[in-house]
Scaffold this motif. Structure first.
Motif, short mmCIF file in Angstrom:
data_model
loop_
_atom_site.label_atom_id
_atom_site.label_comp_id
_atom_site.label_asym_id
_atom_site.label_seq_id
_atom_site.Cartn_x
_atom_site.Cartn_y
_atom_site.Cartn_z
N ASN A 22 15.12 2.05 10.82
CA ASN A 22 15.46 2.26 9.40
C ASN A 22 14.69 1.34 8.45
N ASP A 23 13.44 1.03 8.81
CA ASP A 23 12.57 0.22 7.95
C ASP A 23 11.42 1.11 7.48
N ALA A 24 11.73 1.93 6.48
CA ALA A 24 10.76 2.93 6.00
C ALA A 24 9.51 2.28 5.43
N GLN A 25 9.63 1.15 4.76
CA GLN A 25 8.45 0.51 4.17
C GLN A 25 7.49 0.04 5.25
N SER A 26 8.01 -0.60 6.29
CA SER A 26 7.15 -1.04 7.40
C SER A 26 6.53 0.16 8.10
N ALA A 27 7.30 1.24 8.23
CA ALA A 27 6.78 2.45 8.85
C ALA A 27 5.61 3.00 8.04
N ALA A 28 5.80 3.11 6.73
CA ALA A 28 4.72 3.63 5.87
C ALA A 28 3.49 2.74 5.95
N ASP A 29 3.70 1.43 5.94
CA ASP A 29 2.56 0.49 6.03
C ASP A 29 1.81 0.69 7.34
N ALA A 30 2.55 0.87 8.44
CA ALA A 30 1.92 1.04 9.75
C ALA A 30 1.15 2.36 9.82
N PHE A 31 1.74 3.45 9.30
CA PHE A 31 1.04 4.73 9.31
C PHE A 31 -0.24 4.67 8.47
N LYS A 32 -0.16 4.01 7.32
CA LYS A 32 -1.34 3.87 6.47
C LYS A 32 -2.41 3.01 7.13
N LYS A 33 -1.99 1.98 7.84
CA LYS A 33 -2.95 1.14 8.58
C LYS A 33 -3.62 1.96 9.68
N ALA A 34 -2.85 2.81 10.34
CA ALA A 34 -3.43 3.69 11.36
C ALA A 34 -4.50 4.58 10.74
N LEU A 35 -4.21 5.09 9.55
CA LEU A 35 -5.17 5.98 8.89
C LEU A 35 -6.40 5.24 8.38
N ARG A 36 -6.28 3.95 8.11
CA ARG A 36 -7.48 3.18 7.75
C ARG A 36 -8.40 3.06 8.96
N SER A 37 -7.83 3.04 10.15
CA SER A 37 -8.63 2.99 11.38
C SER A 37 -9.23 4.35 11.71
N ASN A 38 -8.43 5.39 11.48
CA ASN A 38 -8.85 6.75 11.80
C ASN A 38 -8.20 7.69 10.80
N GLY A 39 -8.91 8.04 9.76
CA GLY A 39 -8.39 8.86 8.69
C GLY A 39 -7.96 10.26 9.09
N ARG A 40 -8.28 10.66 10.32
CA ARG A 40 -7.91 12.00 10.80
C ARG A 40 -6.87 11.93 11.91
#
Length: 85
Positions: A22-40
């Motif tokens: 239930n930590d949506a902000q950390s989840a969003a940050d992690a998903f965005k970091k993943a996309l910085r590594s691989n935008g697809r």
């Protein structure tokens, strides 16, 4: 064992774990970091769609679901779509 902090897969899994805690902000940050590594990275795109849907931003959710394309939503590293119809 060496862990690559820039791994899209690992950051996505971190996001899934954060979402489950239930930590949506950390989840969003992690998903965005993943996309910085691989935008697809399909699972991260899909999972951001889930978060935006949960936040009530259906337009942004739809954008990420469309970017994710035909990813296998039964994969354990992909959150259930839910909410957006």
């Amino acid at each position: 064992l060496e862990i690559d902090d820039n791994s899209a897969e690992l950051n996505n899994l971190h996001g899934v774990a954060s979402y489950g805690a239930n930590d949506a902000q950390s989840a969003a940050d992690a998903f965005k970091k993943a996309l910085r590594s691989n935008g697809r990275h399909g699972p991260s795109l899909h999972n951001l769609g889930v978060l935006y849907s949960a936040f009530g931003d259906d337009a942004k959710a739809k954008e990420y679901f469309q970017k994710a394309g035909g990813q296998d939503s039964s994969s354990p590293d992909v959150l259930p779509r839910g909410g957006l119809r």
